[in-house]
Design a protein around this motif. Structure first.
Motif, PDB file in Angstrom:
ATOM      1  N   ASP A   1      76.772  73.422  63.433  1.00 22.74           N
ATOM      2  CA  ASP A   1      77.885  73.587  64.338  1.00 22.74           C
ATOM      3  C   ASP A   1      78.503  72.300  64.790  1.00 22.74           C
ATOM      4  OD1 ASP A   1      75.710  72.781  65.679  1.00 22.74           O
ATOM      5  OD2 ASP A   1      75.685  74.243  67.224  1.00 22.74           O
ATOM      6  N   ARG A   2      77.773  71.080  64.466  1.00 28.56           N
ATOM      7  CA  ARG A   2      78.577  69.835  64.713  1.00 28.56           C
ATOM      8  C   ARG A   2      78.237  69.008  63.800  1.00 28.56           C
ATOM      9  NH1 ARG A   2      81.015  71.908  68.452  1.00 28.56           N
ATOM     10  NH2 ARG A   2      80.608  71.801  70.702  1.00 28.56           N
ATOM     11  N   PRO A   3      79.101  68.741  62.613  1.00 26.88           N
ATOM     12  CA  PRO A   3      78.925  68.046  61.568  1.00 26.88           C
ATOM     13  C   PRO A   3      79.024  66.471  62.283  1.00 26.88           C
ATOM     14  CG  PRO A   3      80.461  69.647  60.798  1.00 26.88           C
ATOM     15  CD  PRO A   3      80.067  69.996  62.436  1.00 26.88           C
ATOM     16  N   GLY A   4      78.019  65.598  61.558  1.00 30.29           N
ATOM     17  CA  GLY A   4      77.793  64.264  62.005  1.00 30.29           C
ATOM     18  C   GLY A   4      76.836  64.318  63.031  1.00 30.29           C
ATOM     19  N   PHE A   5      76.287  65.241  63.642  1.00 26.76           N
ATOM     20  CA  PHE A   5      75.206  65.187  64.706  1.00 26.76           C
ATOM     21  C   PHE A   5      73.749  65.590  63.972  1.00 26.76           C
ATOM     22  CE2 PHE A   5      78.451  65.155  67.392  1.00 26.76           C
ATOM     23  CZ  PHE A   5      78.103  65.436  68.693  1.00 26.76           C
ATOM     24  N   TRP A   6      73.145  64.284  63.727  1.00 29.56           N
ATOM     25  CA  TRP A   6      71.871  64.416  63.069  1.00 29.56           C
ATOM     26  C   TRP A   6      70.666  64.380  64.012  1.00 29.56           C
ATOM     27  CZ3 TRP A   6      71.353  64.075  57.802  1.00 29.56           C
ATOM     28  CH2 TRP A   6      72.477  63.905  57.100  1.00 29.56           C
ATOM     29  N   GLN A   7      69.595  65.298  63.428  1.00 30.23           N
ATOM     30  CA  GLN A   7      68.452  65.251  64.590  1.00 30.23           C
ATOM     31  C   GLN A   7      67.415  65.777  63.762  1.00 30.23           C
ATOM     32  OE1 GLN A   7      70.128  68.969  66.590  1.00 30.23           O
ATOM     33  NE2 GLN A   7      68.454  70.277  65.529  1.00 30.23           N
ATOM     34  N   SER A   8      66.196  65.578  64.585  1.00 29.66           N
ATOM     35  CA  SER A   8      64.848  66.092  64.221  1.00 29.66           C
ATOM     36  C   SER A   8      64.878  67.611  64.343  1.00 29.66           C
ATOM     37  CB  SER A   8      63.757  65.491  64.844  1.00 29.66           C
ATOM     38  OG  SER A   8      63.804  64.351  64.630  1.00 29.66           O
ATOM     39  N   VAL A   9      63.859  68.320  63.970  1.00 26.30           N
ATOM     40  CA  VAL A   9      63.919  69.821  64.447  1.00 26.30           C
ATOM     41  C   VAL A   9      63.872  70.023  65.955  1.00 26.30           C
ATOM     42  CG1 VAL A   9      62.529  72.034  64.175  1.00 26.30           C
ATOM     43  CG2 VAL A   9      62.854  70.458  62.014  1.00 26.30           C
ATOM     44  N   THR A  10      64.662  70.888  66.449  1.00 22.18           N
ATOM     45  CA  THR A  10      64.488  71.249  67.850  1.00 22.18           C
ATOM     46  C   THR A  10      64.644  72.777  67.795  1.00 22.18           C
ATOM     47  OG1 THR A  10      67.181  71.202  67.961  1.00 22.18           O
ATOM     48  CG2 THR A  10      65.682  69.029  68.190  1.00 22.18           C
ATOM     49  N   GLY A  11      64.131  73.252  68.948  1.00 22.47           N
ATOM     50  CA  GLY A  11      64.237  74.806  69.015  1.00 22.47           C
ATOM     51  C   GLY A  11      63.628  75.197  70.531  1.00 22.47           C
ATOM     52  N   SER A  12      64.365  76.067  71.196  1.00 21.09           N
ATOM     53  CA  SER A  12      63.768  76.726  72.373  1.00 21.09           C
ATOM     54  C   SER A  12      62.685  77.686  72.182  1.00 21.09           C
ATOM     55  CB  SER A  12      64.961  77.168  73.269  1.00 21.09           C
ATOM     56  OG  SER A  12      65.958  76.070  73.729  1.00 21.09           O
ATOM     57  N   LEU A  13      62.109  77.996  73.232  1.00 23.51           N
ATOM     58  CA  LEU A  13      61.092  78.925  73.258  1.00 23.51           C
ATOM     59  C   LEU A  13      61.714  80.141  72.954  1.00 23.51           C
ATOM     60  CD1 LEU A  13      59.623  76.543  74.827  1.00 23.51           C
ATOM     61  CD2 LEU A  13      58.327  78.092  75.919  1.00 23.51           C
ATOM     62  N   ASP A  14      61.260  81.164  72.271  1.00 25.66           N
ATOM     63  CA  ASP A  14      61.653  82.540  72.277  1.00 25.66           C
ATOM     64  C   ASP A  14      61.478  83.437  73.354  1.00 25.66           C
ATOM     65  OD1 ASP A  14      63.272  82.309  69.850  1.00 25.66           O
ATOM     66  OD2 ASP A  14      61.645  83.411  68.731  1.00 25.66           O
ATOM     67  N   ARG A  15      60.313  83.131  74.043  1.00 25.06           N
ATOM     68  CA  ARG A  15      59.958  84.068  75.150  1.00 25.06           C
ATOM     69  C   ARG A  15      59.199  83.072  76.150  1.00 25.06           C
ATOM     70  NH1 ARG A  15      55.978  84.725  71.494  1.00 25.06           N
ATOM     71  NH2 ARG A  15      54.005  84.938  72.291  1.00 25.06           N
ATOM     72  N   VAL A  16      59.413  83.168  77.773  1.00 22.13           N
ATOM     73  CA  VAL A  16      58.829  82.315  78.553  1.00 22.13           C
ATOM     74  C   VAL A  16      57.125  81.672  78.131  1.00 22.13           C
ATOM     75  CG1 VAL A  16      58.214  81.755  80.875  1.00 22.13           C
ATOM     76  CG2 VAL A  16      60.456  83.155  80.322  1.00 22.13           C
ATOM     77  N   ASP A  17      56.611  82.869  77.901  1.00 20.77           N
ATOM     78  CA  ASP A  17      54.870  82.562  77.575  1.00 20.77           C
ATOM     79  C   ASP A  17      54.711  82.114  76.163  1.00 20.77           C
ATOM     80  OD1 ASP A  17      55.409  84.981  76.490  1.00 20.77           O
ATOM     81  OD2 ASP A  17      53.771  86.148  76.961  1.00 20.77           O
ATOM     82  N   GLU A  18      55.709  81.899  75.241  1.00 19.44           N
ATOM     83  CA  GLU A  18      55.457  81.604  73.825  1.00 19.44           C
ATOM     84  C   GLU A  18      54.515  80.005  74.110  1.00 19.44           C
ATOM     85  OE1 GLU A  18      57.594  81.183  69.704  1.00 19.44           O
ATOM     86  OE2 GLU A  18      58.796  80.686  71.391  1.00 19.44           O
ATOM     87  N   PRO A  19      53.505  80.013  73.240  1.00 27.64           N
ATOM     88  CA  PRO A  19      52.947  78.475  73.476  1.00 27.64           C
ATOM     89  C   PRO A  19      53.784  77.677  72.609  1.00 27.64           C
ATOM     90  CG  PRO A  19      51.530  80.344  72.744  1.00 27.64           C
ATOM     91  CD  PRO A  19      52.821  80.856  72.809  1.00 27.64           C
ATOM     92  N   LEU A  20      53.551  76.257  73.233  1.00 36.10           N
ATOM     93  CA  LEU A  20      54.400  75.216  72.835  1.00 36.10           C
ATOM     94  C   LEU A  20      54.213  74.866  71.066  1.00 36.10           C
ATOM     95  CD1 LEU A  20      54.370  72.933  75.488  1.00 36.10           C
ATOM     96  CD2 LEU A  20      56.259  74.243  74.731  1.00 36.10           C
ATOM     97  N   LEU A  21      52.850  75.073  70.759  1.00 31.94           N
ATOM     98  CA  LEU A  21      52.413  74.882  69.130  1.00 31.94           C
ATOM     99  C   LEU A  21      53.240  76.009  68.387  1.00 31.94           C
ATOM    100  CD1 LEU A  21      51.077  73.225  67.219  1.00 31.94           C
ATOM    101  CD2 LEU A  21      48.996  74.662  67.789  1.00 31.94           C
TER     102      LEU A  21
END
Length: 152
Positions: free
Chosen positions: A27-47
């Motif tokens: 969605d933003r060519p030229g924007f490079w990053q590592s893997v990122t992502g939000s929790l799917d639910r508030v109580d989803e464990p970070l691991l």
């Protein structure tokens, strides 16, 4: 579509020689990053979030034996880029990001999610930090030697 939870993970993928895998946003060519992502639910464990996002974005499966996610027990709070604020509830301006890393063989197969990423590249540590569009991602890459027990 429900609002994103303003809590996420950042997973720095690297080799034993500290080459870093970066992926380019679709969605933003030229924007490079590592893997990122939000929790799917508030109580989803970070691991669980880190494991899910790693697999969804690269096809790498952290099995806890050969491929092990390392929780840095480090969190960054940053202002959400204006361009992505519409994904969050009204008034949400900041995100808390939890940092992980994973060491993988250089020849591990990478399968990108074409909806999310265009291409990937393995880079030396400093070049990877320079390529990251996010300052917290760049800082995590630079901290990698300390978190994996190696000196830069």
């Amino acid at each position: 579509m429900p609002h994103k939870i303003p809590e996420s993970v950042l997973v720095v993928i690297h080799t034993a020689d500290l080459e870093v895998l970066l992926i380019e946003r679709a969605d933003r060519p030229g924007f490079w990053q590592s893997v990122t992502g939000s929790l799917d639910r508030v109580d989803e464990p970070l691991l669980e979030t880190a494991t899910r996002e790693l697999f969804e974005e690269t096809g790498i499966r952290a099995d806890g034996e050969r491929i092990v996610l390392r929780d840095w027990h480090l969190s960054n709070v940053y202002e959400i880029y204006q361009t992505w604020r519409h994904r969050y509830a009204p008034g949400v301006t900041h995100n808390t990001e939890h940092v992980f890393s994973v060491c993988v063989p250089r020849d591990i197969p990478i399968t990108l999610s074409p909806r999310e990423h265009l291409r990937y590249e393995w880079l030396p540590l400093l070049a990877a930090a320079d390529r990251c569009f996010s300052s917290s991602n760049a800082e995590a890459v630079l901290q990698l030697p300390r978190h994996v027990g190696r000196q830069s």
